[in-house]
Design a protein around this motif. Structure first.
Motif, mmCIF file in Angstrom:
data_model
loop_
_atom_site.group_PDB
_atom_site.id
_atom_site.type_symbol
_atom_site.label_atom_id
_atom_site.label_comp_id
_atom_site.label_asym_id
_atom_site.label_seq_id
_atom_site.Cartn_x
_atom_site.Cartn_y
_atom_site.Cartn_z
ATOM 1 N N LEU A 87 0.822 -1.211 0.000
ATOM 2 C CA LEU A 87 0.000 0.000 0.000
ATOM 3 C C LEU A 87 0.859 1.265 0.000
ATOM 4 O O LEU A 87 0.332 2.378 0.028
ATOM 5 N N GLY A 88 2.183 1.084 0.001
ATOM 6 C CA GLY A 88 3.085 2.219 -0.174
ATOM 7 C C GLY A 88 3.447 2.990 1.072
ATOM 8 O O GLY A 88 3.710 4.198 0.992
ATOM 9 N N VAL A 89 3.497 2.325 2.236
ATOM 10 C CA VAL A 89 3.893 3.015 3.466
ATOM 11 C C VAL A 89 5.119 2.335 4.082
ATOM 12 O O VAL A 89 5.411 1.175 3.793
ATOM 13 N N LYS A 90 5.811 3.081 4.917
ATOM 14 C CA LYS A 90 6.967 2.535 5.625
ATOM 15 C C LYS A 90 6.490 1.577 6.710
ATOM 16 O O LYS A 90 5.540 1.884 7.438
ATOM 17 N N VAL A 91 7.143 0.435 6.829
ATOM 18 C CA VAL A 91 6.770 -0.569 7.816
ATOM 19 C C VAL A 91 7.992 -0.919 8.656
ATOM 20 O O VAL A 91 9.081 -1.158 8.118
ATOM 21 N N VAL A 92 7.833 -0.928 9.977
ATOM 22 C CA VAL A 92 8.886 -1.401 10.864
ATOM 23 C C VAL A 92 8.306 -2.496 11.757
ATOM 24 O O VAL A 92 7.092 -2.561 11.977
ATOM 25 N N ILE A 93 9.167 -3.339 12.251
ATOM 26 C CA ILE A 93 8.760 -4.470 13.091
ATOM 27 C C ILE A 93 8.977 -4.124 14.559
ATOM 28 O O ILE A 93 10.028 -3.601 14.934
ATOM 29 N N THR A 94 7.997 -4.412 15.385
ATOM 30 C CA THR A 94 8.085 -4.123 16.818
ATOM 31 C C THR A 94 9.321 -4.778 17.413
ATOM 32 O O THR A 94 9.554 -5.973 17.238
ATOM 33 N N SER A 95 10.116 -3.986 18.149
ATOM 34 C CA SER A 95 11.346 -4.519 18.731
ATOM 35 C C SER A 95 11.544 -4.108 20.179
ATOM 36 O O SER A 95 12.333 -4.723 20.899
ATOM 37 N N HIS A 96 10.856 -3.057 20.646
ATOM 38 C CA HIS A 96 11.064 -2.575 22.010
ATOM 39 C C HIS A 96 10.620 -3.633 23.015
ATOM 40 O O HIS A 96 9.556 -4.237 22.879
ATOM 41 N N GLN A 97 11.440 -3.852 24.015
ATOM 42 C CA GLN A 97 11.136 -4.823 25.058
ATOM 43 C C GLN A 97 10.651 -4.110 26.317
ATOM 44 O O GLN A 97 11.311 -3.201 26.819
ATOM 45 N N CYS A 98 9.476 -4.514 26.808
ATOM 46 C CA CYS A 98 8.940 -3.887 28.018
ATOM 47 C C CYS A 98 7.823 -4.741 28.577
ATOM 48 O O CYS A 98 7.397 -5.729 27.966
#
Length: 323
Positions: A87-98
């Motif tokens: 769909l043409g958007v930037k995607v990042v994968i969840t990485s923060h640990q909490c």
């Protein structure tokens, strides 16, 4: 004698509602000019109804400064990441640990993956007007945060969806009574707000907007509520009681004055309805009719989406009172 007293109270209620309409009208006149590069961060898990409309609405904002849209996806949903990339958007994968909620984990991940001077949080189940970003950022030179509240847009006309639509409008009562709180699907900040203390506090919480509201108030900050760019929240409710109870808890905790005011208003609205049924005197219906008019005016820019929630708001406060 009792009906005569209630008739006087009915007129007083009309006056109070008209005063609230007048006061709320001033909120539609926010017109800030602050403009800096923005990162819109959208936590997402699973494909929400109307996802393509959500993406399209965020990509096509009428905003004069540069901005990026970042969707944050959990690592166990690679198919969703590919869908969003398509769909043409930037995607990042969840990485923060909490020990926080999944939504907060995604928000903090998005913060770490973005560099722009302004951060705006959005939801994946909401469709945004094209002036939303401009209005969300324009007053950040005067306020710590800016928020708005969405309008319900049910996928189908089920009883649960219709009642939820009416209940949803009560969020405006708390905002308008001076207890402004942040709504997680529309909140903007300068990046500098998110220092180590804020990240650390968020990392142990389950509620993003509740926690950020608390921090802003504790620091003596101010929240602007801008109803001129109300987005549409798309939903199909399956557990109305659980959902509505969660909303009531939030309002009581973060807008206690609004919750108390609502209980008084709801009590008298029921009395006015009973008085009308006993006397058939139309004066007792005027507060209920003005209540509907008030919601129609709040959602004046939404066309046909305005009607059903405004009418169902009369049912919504009965459910909220039960909660």
């Amino acid at each position: 004698m009792i009906l005569e007293i209630l008739a006087v109270l009915s007129v007083l209620a009309d006056i109070l509602i008209l005063l609230q309409i007048w006061r709320e009208d001033s909120l539609f006149k926010y017109r800030g000019t602050y403009c800096k590069p923005v990162s819109i961060i959208v936590p997402i898990r699973g494909e929400d109804p109307g996802l393509e409309n959500n993406v399209k609405s965020l990509k096509n904002q009428d905003y004069p400064c540069p901005y990026e849209v970042i969707y944050v996806v959990d690592p166990d949903q690679p198919w969703l990441a590919e869908r969003l990339k398509g769909l043409g958007v930037k995607v990042v994968i969840t990485s923060h640990q909490c020990s926080c909620s999944g939504k907060i984990r995604a928000q903090i991940t998005g913060l770490k993956e973005s560099v722009n001077e302004v951060v705006v949080f959005a939801d994946s189940d909401t469709t945004y007007p094209n002036t939303w970003l401009r209005e969300m950022v324009g007053n950040l030179d005067k306020y710590t945060a800016v928020t708005t509240f969405p309008w319900p847009s049910p996928l189908r006309f089920s009883l649960s969806n219709l009642i939820r639509a009416g209940f949803w409008t009560l969020g405006f009562e708390s905002q308008a009574s001076g207890g402004t709180f942040l709504w997680g699907g529309s909140m903007s900040f300068k990046r500098e707000f998110f220092d180590e203390e804020v990240i650390r506090e968020l990392s142990s919480e389950l509620c993003d907007d509740c926690t950020l509201t608390r921090i802003v108030r504790r620091r003596g900050g101010r929240i602007a509520f801008n109803p001129s760019v109300i987005p549409l929240n798309v939903y199909d409710e399956r557990d109305l009681w659980r959902w509505s109870t969660r909303q009531v808890v939030t309002v009581i905790k973060y807008s206690n004055r609004g919750a108390k005011a609502f209980l008084v208003i709801g009590f008298f609205m029921v009395l006015f309805l009973i008085a009308f049924l006993l006397s058939l005197n139309w004066i007792f219906l005027t507060p209920l009719l003005l209540w509907v008019v008030k919601n129609l005016l709040r959602s004046r820019n939404l066309g046909k989406h305005s009607y059903i929630p405004s009418i169902m708001s009369l049912v919504g406060y009965t459910l909220a009172g039960s909660n």
